[in-house]
Design an enzyme around this catalytic site. Structure first.
Site, short mmCIF file in Angstrom:
data_model
loop_
_atom_site.label_atom_id
_atom_site.label_comp_id
_atom_site.label_asym_id
_atom_site.label_seq_id
_atom_site.Cartn_x
_atom_site.Cartn_y
_atom_site.Cartn_z
CG ASP A 79 53.15 -38.58 -60.61
OD1 ASP A 79 53.92 -38.14 -61.49
OD2 ASP A 79 53.21 -39.75 -60.18
CB THR A 122 59.60 -42.07 -62.28
OG1 THR A 122 59.51 -40.78 -62.88
CG2 THR A 122 59.09 -41.99 -60.84
CB VAL A 139 55.88 -30.00 -58.70
CG1 VAL A 139 55.73 -31.20 -57.77
CG2 VAL A 139 56.93 -29.03 -58.17
N GLY A 170 55.09 -42.36 -64.69
CA GLY A 170 54.54 -42.02 -66.00
C GLY A 170 54.22 -40.54 -66.10
N GLY A 175 53.07 -37.38 -65.28
CA GLY A 175 52.71 -36.84 -63.97
C GLY A 175 51.42 -36.03 -63.97
N1 GLY Z 1 55.78 -39.21 -62.98
C1 GLY Z 1 56.90 -38.37 -62.89
C2 GLY Z 1 56.66 -37.02 -63.40
O1 GLY Z 1 55.80 -36.81 -64.25
O2 GLY Z 1 57.33 -36.11 -62.96
#
Ligand code: GLY
Length: 286
Positions: free
Chosen positions: A187, A156, A185, A208, A210
């Site tokens: 974070d 990310t 979806v 990390g 999410g």
């Molecule tokens: N932090 C990105 C996700 O988990 O989608």
């Protein structure tokens, strides 16, 4: 300048938290440094924090080393569904897209949502249709999956900037988790989870796991500690402690305070990042 010092302009970028394969580490480091140098040049040229975080995140989205834009990982159906957010601390506004398909630069679409709709977030088919209507080119899934056929499941990307006018902005973009259920979806596009920015306070971008990051509202946790008078490094450390103790989750966060002081923390083996302030040479860390 980590944790101390006051800067006129500051920028911190990340390329994700996780364990980066040894053979990819130079590419990851190089990608973060290049993105930070691009942003530093823009800031020194007088660009707004908002423009800078958008351009920096676009550069990272275009780099197939990272799990965002080109290089995103595939979901359980082999499709690419991406999440992104951009937060404008000057206006107290944000735009976000969730589970968007077939766009090269989700962060640009997120900005268009903020600037050209009465809404803050569009998702799924609605987000993809909006992008087409706004003139964003449709990008085939195969192109988004990159040369390796599917990007890494970490990587990310995000950026937080303070410009010469004292405005703060943040942005985050991701391909999410490999083999996720369609429609999942994380974070990243959720305000206060994947990113936050507020003039006079600072900003943050998370990365990390999410599901864990959402449970502690990671970026908002950093903002809460800044509001309580903690400096950027203390705010990052305390938010990470919340993540660890309340969820056991693996992740990381980068942040700036309103004076441009930098903070970052992670519970993963690696957090790829680069930062700079004013004319200082870019510092990278993996
Ligand atoms: N932090 C990105 C996700 O988990 O989608």
């Amino acid at each position: 300048m980590r944790g101390t010092g006051i800067a006129t302009t500051s920028l911190i970028v990340h390329g994700g938290a996780g364990i980066f394969r040894t053979d990819l580490q130079d590419l990851v480091r190089e990608g973060c440094i290049r993105a930070a140098e691009l942003g530093q040049g823009l800031l020194l040229g007088g660009a707004s924090a908002l423009d800078v975080v958008e351009r920096v995140v676009m550069a990272l989205e275009d780099n197939p080393t990272f799990n965002s834009g080109t290089g995103s990982c595939a979901n359980a159906q082999g499709e690419v569904e991406m999440d992104a957010i951009i937060v404008d601390g000057a206006r107290g506004d944000f735009g976000a897209v969730a589970a968007i398909r077939h766009v090269k630069n989700p962060v640009r679409v997120a900005r268009a949502v903020m600037e050209h709709t009465p809404h803050c977030m569009l998702m799924g088919r609605g987000a993809s249709s909006f992008a087409l209507e706004r003139g964003f080119e449709s990008t085939p899934t195969e192109e988004l999956l990159g040369e390796r056929g599917s990007g890494p499941d970490h990587g990310t990307v995000g950026a937080v900037a303070l410009d010469a006018q004292g405005h703060v902005a943040a942005a985050t973009s991701t391909g999410g988790t490999r083999d996720k259920l369609p429609g999942r979806v994380g974070d990243s596009p959720i305000i206060g989870c994947g990113a936050i920015a507020e003039d006079g306070l600072g900003g943050a971008s998370a990365t990390g796991d999410g599901e864990a990051l959402m449970r502690v509202m990671m970026a908002g946790a950093v903002a809460g500690y800044l509001r309580a008078g903690r400096n950027a490094q203390e705010a990052a450390d305390l938010a990470l402690q919340d993540l660890k103790t309340r969820t056991g989750g693996l992740g990381g966060v980068i942040c700036l305070d309103a004076s441009g002081r930098i903070g970052f923390a992670h519970s993963t083996t690696h957090l790829a990042l680069a930062y700079t302030h004013d004319r200082a040479e870019v510092v990278s860390r993996l």
